[in-house]
Design a protein around this motif. Structure first.
Motif, mmCIF file in Angstrom:
data_model
loop_
_atom_site.group_PDB
_atom_site.id
_atom_site.type_symbol
_atom_site.label_atom_id
_atom_site.label_comp_id
_atom_site.label_asym_id
_atom_site.label_seq_id
_atom_site.Cartn_x
_atom_site.Cartn_y
_atom_site.Cartn_z
ATOM 1 N N ASN A 249 -5.793 0.818 4.206
ATOM 2 C CA ASN A 249 -5.637 -0.125 3.109
ATOM 3 C C ASN A 249 -5.708 -1.563 3.599
ATOM 4 O O ASN A 249 -6.308 -2.441 2.958
ATOM 5 N N ALA A 250 -5.077 -1.816 4.740
ATOM 6 C CA ALA A 250 -5.035 -3.181 5.260
ATOM 7 C C ALA A 250 -6.426 -3.677 5.635
ATOM 8 O O ALA A 250 -6.713 -4.880 5.558
ATOM 9 N N GLU A 251 -7.311 -2.756 6.026
ATOM 10 C CA GLU A 251 -8.657 -3.134 6.442
ATOM 11 C C GLU A 251 -9.649 -3.154 5.285
ATOM 12 O O GLU A 251 -10.797 -3.561 5.460
ATOM 13 N N ASP A 252 -9.213 -2.708 4.098
ATOM 14 C CA ASP A 252 -10.106 -2.604 2.948
ATOM 15 C C ASP A 252 -10.127 -3.937 2.202
ATOM 16 O O ASP A 252 -9.115 -4.370 1.639
ATOM 17 N N ASP A 253 -11.279 -4.596 2.180
ATOM 18 C CA ASP A 253 -11.390 -5.892 1.509
ATOM 19 C C ASP A 253 -11.183 -5.783 0.000
ATOM 20 O O ASP A 253 -10.925 -6.786 -0.669
ATOM 21 N N ARG A 254 -11.295 -4.552 -0.547
ATOM 22 C CA ARG A 254 -11.161 -4.405 -1.992
ATOM 23 C C ARG A 254 -9.708 -4.357 -2.437
ATOM 24 O O ARG A 254 -9.411 -4.437 -3.618
ATOM 25 N N VAL A 255 -8.797 -4.182 -1.496
ATOM 26 C CA VAL A 255 -7.382 -4.094 -1.854
ATOM 27 C C VAL A 255 -6.876 -5.475 -2.253
ATOM 28 O O VAL A 255 -7.032 -6.459 -1.523
ATOM 29 N N SER A 256 -6.236 -5.542 -3.409
ATOM 30 C CA SER A 256 -5.793 -6.811 -3.975
ATOM 31 C C SER A 256 -4.418 -7.198 -3.440
ATOM 32 O O SER A 256 -3.601 -6.342 -3.094
ATOM 33 N N ASP A 257 -4.172 -8.517 -3.366
ATOM 34 C CA ASP A 257 -2.835 -8.994 -3.033
ATOM 35 C C ASP A 257 -1.858 -8.764 -4.173
ATOM 36 O O ASP A 257 -0.648 -8.969 -4.006
ATOM 37 N N PHE A 258 -2.361 -8.376 -5.336
ATOM 38 C CA PHE A 258 -1.511 -8.212 -6.510
ATOM 39 C C PHE A 258 -1.154 -6.745 -6.777
ATOM 40 O O PHE A 258 -0.366 -6.454 -7.664
ATOM 41 N N LEU A 259 -1.736 -5.829 -6.015
ATOM 42 C CA LEU A 259 -1.423 -4.412 -6.169
ATOM 43 C C LEU A 259 -1.246 -3.802 -4.796
ATOM 44 O O LEU A 259 -2.189 -3.775 -3.985
ATOM 45 N N GLY A 260 -0.045 -3.312 -4.546
ATOM 46 C CA GLY A 260 0.225 -2.656 -3.269
ATOM 47 C C GLY A 260 0.176 -1.153 -3.401
ATOM 48 O O GLY A 260 0.511 -0.590 -4.450
ATOM 49 N N GLU A 261 -0.244 -0.493 -2.330
ATOM 50 C CA GLU A 261 -0.294 0.961 -2.314
ATOM 51 C C GLU A 261 0.356 1.469 -1.041
ATOM 52 O O GLU A 261 0.213 0.877 0.033
ATOM 53 N N ALA A 262 1.093 2.576 -1.182
ATOM 54 C CA ALA A 262 1.735 3.196 -0.030
ATOM 55 C C ALA A 262 1.792 4.689 -0.251
ATOM 56 O O ALA A 262 1.789 5.157 -1.401
ATOM 57 N N ARG A 263 1.853 5.427 0.843
ATOM 58 C CA ARG A 263 1.875 6.885 0.751
ATOM 59 C C ARG A 263 2.999 7.431 1.613
ATOM 60 O O ARG A 263 3.184 7.021 2.755
ATOM 61 N N LEU A 264 3.767 8.374 1.037
ATOM 62 C CA LEU A 264 4.796 9.102 1.764
ATOM 63 C C LEU A 264 4.356 10.552 1.903
ATOM 64 O O LEU A 264 3.761 11.124 0.982
ATOM 65 N N GLN A 265 4.655 11.148 3.057
ATOM 66 C CA GLN A 265 4.241 12.528 3.286
ATOM 67 C C GLN A 265 5.313 13.289 4.047
ATOM 68 O O GLN A 265 6.089 12.717 4.802
ATOM 69 N N THR A 266 5.329 14.596 3.803
ATOM 70 C CA THR A 266 6.157 15.498 4.592
ATOM 71 C C THR A 266 5.681 16.915 4.350
ATOM 72 O O THR A 266 4.891 17.172 3.426
ATOM 73 N N THR A 267 6.137 17.835 5.179
ATOM 74 C CA THR A 267 5.914 19.260 4.974
ATOM 75 C C THR A 267 7.259 19.956 4.981
ATOM 76 O O THR A 267 8.038 19.808 5.921
ATOM 77 N N VAL A 268 7.525 20.685 3.912
ATOM 78 C CA VAL A 268 8.795 21.395 3.769
ATOM 79 C C VAL A 268 8.621 22.802 4.316
ATOM 80 O O VAL A 268 7.738 23.551 3.883
ATOM 81 N N THR A 269 9.444 23.157 5.277
ATOM 82 C CA THR A 269 9.387 24.510 5.816
ATOM 83 C C THR A 269 10.169 25.456 4.907
ATOM 84 O O THR A 269 11.130 25.068 4.241
ATOM 85 N N ASP A 270 9.736 26.714 4.891
ATOM 86 C CA ASP A 270 10.373 27.733 4.048
ATOM 87 C C ASP A 270 10.533 27.231 2.614
ATOM 88 O O ASP A 270 11.592 27.357 1.998
#
Length: 973
Positions: A249-270
């Protein structure tokens, strides 16, 4: 009005779907919001342009003004619009409700972003605050949000005015087979957030435990501050922020200063997966942090780990091919119209769960967000349907570019709001709106935004069940004959799952052949079920004296499906409207007060999680017919019903079976040696409290026959005479009216709309002329020969009366000419003296059943008061029958009465009404019950079918011409 909102005249402009309305999102803001529900100042204007009056009344929000004392009353139409204007035009005389109230903005909201949320408004909403224009919204079944930050001040009072225009261009795409109302039908909220806030959260949780949470962040001030970040917590476990996603995202020139994006991830066992049988949910909290670590915003979600996919022609949930035992559900309440509370919705779903349903189609619009929470929690598969139906002008609108924005807007906003609910397994593009470019545009948006769920749309599917180029991923026809469905599945051409979006139309005494449908579905690969039409009878509780809706104050004015004296369930035309579609609104599996109709018990057995079989080689076989769950949540008891020996009980231990497995168990009883008929029932209940049922709730009653009835010897003849009067009619002290031939029933809705009743009347079956041909006495018998003259020919009826031990034996035959190819019934009808108020019988029951709707009525000993045998379908019609009756008793409190023993299992009805009583009225408040019992003993009774909208009954349930014979014995107690 000169306000710029009104200058736009949005009710005339389909291209305008909103103005200054905030984007839809999946962040739930209900917690901490200020509810603005309650009494609002109110005026109902004749048009949007009419000036306000000086005097205000009041109206309760949420609610519809059509149910709150105004002169604009509910109106029901199915297909046709309630006005003549062609789209996009609407009547100039459009009732317009103006709601106004003062709102105290909390002082602690200073510096925060303040948002007004209007849960739903029918059909155009215009918002003003302190006289300033705020925004416009269309879509009567999704919330609209407006930013009030620059309009109100914390700690001060503001005046909010919500103007709702009933008729508009949007009405043409909300033509949805329900009552037309106007008002604010869902809650109005005011909430506040930090300027830095979560703009959206998208949760994707897969069945193997992978969890991804995508967050969008905005700041009310414009550019995002430096250093913000998000964190997540799932049942106490922290989620990791995806740094690779951040780097890209930080390297993408199309990403706006007015819209932030973030992703959270995990894997749940069992991981504990979600499905409709075991709806396991995890608690997820997403937090948005400022650079210093303090929390600026948070969003809470209930997460279900599950996959939905189509593989070949199968719809899979978590890799399993599941049956869809669904129902279509409208938002409805008999006192509040379109407005339903959380408790109402929960009661709907709890009832459906108890009767074996596992799926809901939100016909034909997105429901209140609380319903999806309940579906997640209780366990339902949901087809979420967009608020689009243009039934009356479907072909024109489907390709009309003026409605393009509306189609895409409505579908997209539904998906954006509801995408995080595990219960939603399919998106629907709407209902009965033909198929055109507007649908393809909406489908394209959905496929891009949410590739994890399939799309269905009947308007596309009907053009080709197997066509891969159409927008629907599922073949989802309406009311297709089961023979056509089976033929398609066996054709070798099927490419998609076949799940009917509507089938088994439940209007009046209906749902015939439902068990036959499911026998075919369960035995034919490629068929996976469908959605019964529909859940509710939409009867509005109405005062008879003034013809007006009772409204919110009517609690307690109905019981067990029956309106209190002086009231009735209103249907189309009952409010004086000239354009209406009558009782077609009364087509549900429950009555307007949520009392189950008999078909609910039929469905409960069809959907039974436990099945019984009886075979010579394996004995009694128990099967687990679930997809994911064992039998440990169930308890059971054996019940042995003996024709001549009452009922025996014994404890039952259910075997440890995985889904799809079977096991043989020993017979829990020794059968008596008398040779009589014997039936074994497994009485299955919940073993512990479930979210939808307390411990001990009946789940199903699977049954097998262990021994058939022995052939009955004729009753011994007595040497006494049988009294016959001069008209050839039996004279008996317990009968007020002697047994005569009956070929007619009070037409059901299926009979009327399917055209059968027209034929029966044309044949004269409702008014046959009886003529005695001969009365003969010989060998202790009296033989009466009668001819019934009708338009279609002569029906010959013979009765042979014989005095036997304790009573009279009657042998009957009826010869139907070839012209009578499909009659309602062939049998006897008589009336008893007053005072016989209790019916006891051995046969199928205890609830109503008919030849093609009898799977859910187990054979046994049953006892029901006569007044409770009649089923009060909204439009009076044939009802109260019991199938497979072997014998019955009608008794008075002093134990006097009569017994009837039948030659073989027959269709019997005992009510307080003649067929003519039922056909002569339109509502139940007009019926006057008779003091005695009206008794029908049918040698043959026509099936019910679903011909009011769909297939008639199967040929095997029709009555052919020729000779019909039956016999019975009448005894006094």
């Amino acid at each position: 009005m000169t306000d710029p909102l009104f200058a736009l005249r949005p009710w005339e402009t389909p291209e305008v779907t909103s103005w200054r309305r905030l984007p839809m999102n999946a962040v739930d803001r209900r917690a901490g919001a200020v509810k603005l529900d309650g009494d609002w100042r109110f005026q109902l204007l004749p048009t949007p342009d009419a000036p306000l009056a000086q005097e205000w009344s009041s109206s309760y929000v949420p609610g519809v003004w059509t149910m709150q004392g105004t002169d604009d009353l509910p109106q029901y139409t199915n297909v046709r619009m309630p006005f003549a204007e062609f789209p996009p035009a609407s009547p100039a005389a459009a009732p317009t409700g103006v709601y106004e109230r003062a709102v105290d903005v909390p002082a602690e909201w200073a510096g925060r972003r303040i948002v007004l949320q209007v849960g739903a408004a029918e059909s155009v909403l215009l918002v003003q605050v302190d006289g300033r224009p705020v925004g416009i919204s269309k879509d009567s079944h999704l919330a609209a949000e407006f930013d009030l930050t620059d309009v109100v001040r914390a700690g001060e009072r503001a005046t909010v005015r919500l103007t709702v225009v009933k008729w508009s261009d949007a009405s043409h795409i909300e033509d949805q087979d329900q009552w037309w109302h106007g008002g604010l039908t869902r809650s109005v909220l005011l909430y506040a957030t930090d300027p830095l806030h979560l703009a959206d959260v998208t949760v994707r949780a897969r069945r193997h435990g992978d969890l991804r949470v995508d967050c969008r962040v905005r700041d009310a001030g414009g550019a995002l501050p430096q250093g913000w970040y998000v964190s997540g917590e799932l049942d106490g476990h922290l989620l990791t922020q995806d740094t690779e996603f951040d780097r890209v995202n930080a390297e993408d020139d199309r990403v706006s200063d007015f819209l932030g994006e973030a992703r959270l991830q995990t894997t749940v066992t069992d991981v504990r997966t979600w499905n409709a049988e075991t709806p396991e949910l995890y608690d997820l909290t997403v937090r948005l942090h400022r650079a210093d670590g303090t929390v600026a915003d948070a969003s809470h979600h209930r997460v279900g780990f599950r996959d939905v996919e189509i593989v070949g022609r199968d719809l899979l949930v978590n890799g399993e091919r599941v049956f869809i035992r669904g129902v279509n559900r409208h938002d409805f309440h008999p006192l509040t119209g379109r407005t339903v509370s959380y408790d109402d919705m929960r009661a709907d779903l709890v009832l459906l769960k108890r009767f074996g349903f596992n799926a809901i189609r939100t016909s034909h619009y997105p429901n209140d967000p609380a319903l999806y929470d309940l579906a997640d929690d209780l366990g339902f598969y949901v087809v979420d349907e967009a608020d689009i139906e243009s039934h009356d002008h479907a072909h024109e609108i489907a390709d009309d570019p003026r409605y393009l924005n509306a189609f895409v807007d409505r579908v997209a906003r539904m998906v954006l709001r509801d995408k995080n609910h595990p219960s939603i397994i399919i998106w629907s593009l709407g209902n009965e709106s033909d198929y055109g470019a507007n649908h393809d545009a909406a489908a394209g948006w959905v496929r891009r935004h949410d590739p994890t769920r399939p799309i269905q749309y009947e308007g596309a599917a009907k053009l080709g069940w197997a066509d891969p180029e159409l927008a629907s991923d599922i073949a989802c026809p309406m009311y297709a004959p089961i023979e056509d469905c089976v033929a398609h599945a066996l054709s070798g051409e099927q490419t998609k799952p076949l799940i009917q979006c509507e089938y088994s139309h439940a209007m009046g005494n209906s749902n015939g052949t439902l068990a036959d449908h499911w026998a075919a579905i369960e035995s034919t690969p490629g068929l996976q079920g469908g959605f019964i039409w529909e859940f509710w009878d939409h009867g509005i509780l109405q005062r008879v004296n003034d013809g007006r809706p009772v409204g919110r104050g009517g609690a307690g004015l109905h019981e067990n499906g029956v309106a209190a004296p002086g009231h009735r369930w209103a249907y189309g035309g009952d409010f004086g409207e000239t354009i209406h579609d009558g009782a077609f609104i009364a087509d549900g599996v429950v009555f307007p007060d949520r009392t189950p109709k008999p078909v609910m018990f039929e469905h409960r057995e069809i959907a039974a999680p436990v099945r019984l079989e009886c075979s010579r080689h394996e004995g009694i076989v128990i099967g687990n017919h679930q997809h994911f769950r064992g039998l440990d949540w169930l308890s059971a008891e054996w019940r042995l019903s003996l024709a001549d020996g009452g009922t025996l009980t014994a404890p039952a231990e259910l075997p440890d079976l995985r889904p799809g497995e079977t096991a043989s168990v020993p017979l829990p009883f020794e059968l008596p040696g008398d040779g009589g008929e014997a039936w074994l029932t497994l009485h299955v209940t919940t073993a512990r409290d479930e979210l939808w049922a307390p411990r001990g709730t009946v789940v199903c009653l699977p049954q097998v026959r262990l021994r058939a009835a022995a052939r009955q010897a004729p009753p011994p003849v007595r040497n006494r005479s049988v009294k016959i009067d001069g008209d050839g009619l039996l004279v008996h002290p317990l009968l007020d009216s002697a047994p005569t031939l009956s070929l007619w029933r009070a037409p059901t809705d299926n009979d009327e709309l399917g055209g059968m009743a027209v034929n029966w009347r044309a044949w004269g079956l409702d008014t046959p002329v009886r003529e005695v041909v001969d009365v003969r006495r010989a060998d202790g018998r009296v033989t009466v020969s009668v001819e019934y003259a009708a338009q279609s020919g002569v029906v010959r009826h013979t009765q042979v009366f014989t005095a036997v031990e304790g009573g009279i034996h009657i042998e009957e035959s009826a010869e139907l000419p070839d012209t009578l190819t499909d009659v309602a019934r062939v049998g006897s009808v008589f009336e008893t003296v007053p005072g016989l108020d209790l019916m006891e019988w051995f046969g199928q029951g205890p609830w109503e059943s008919y030849p093609d709707r009898a799977f859910g009525a187990p054979v046994g000993h049953h006892c029901v008061p006569v007044d409770e045998l009649f089923t009060p379908y909204l439009r009076p019609q044939e009802s109260g029958g019991r199938h497979g009756v072997r014998r019955f008793t009608l008794s008075a409190p002093d134990a006097t009465g009569l017994t009837v023993v039948l030659d073989e299992p027959r269709q019997v009805s005992v009510t307080r009404y003649r067929a003519d009583d039922l056909t002569s009225v339109t509502h139940h408040d007009e019926l006057v019950p008779r003091a005695g019992c009206v008794v029908h003993l049918d040698a043959a009774h026509r099936g019910l079918g679903t011909a009011s909208c769909g297939p008639d009954t199967s040929p095997s349930y029709l009555i052919a011409p020729g000779t019909h014979r039956w016999s019975w014995t009448l005894r006094a107690l």
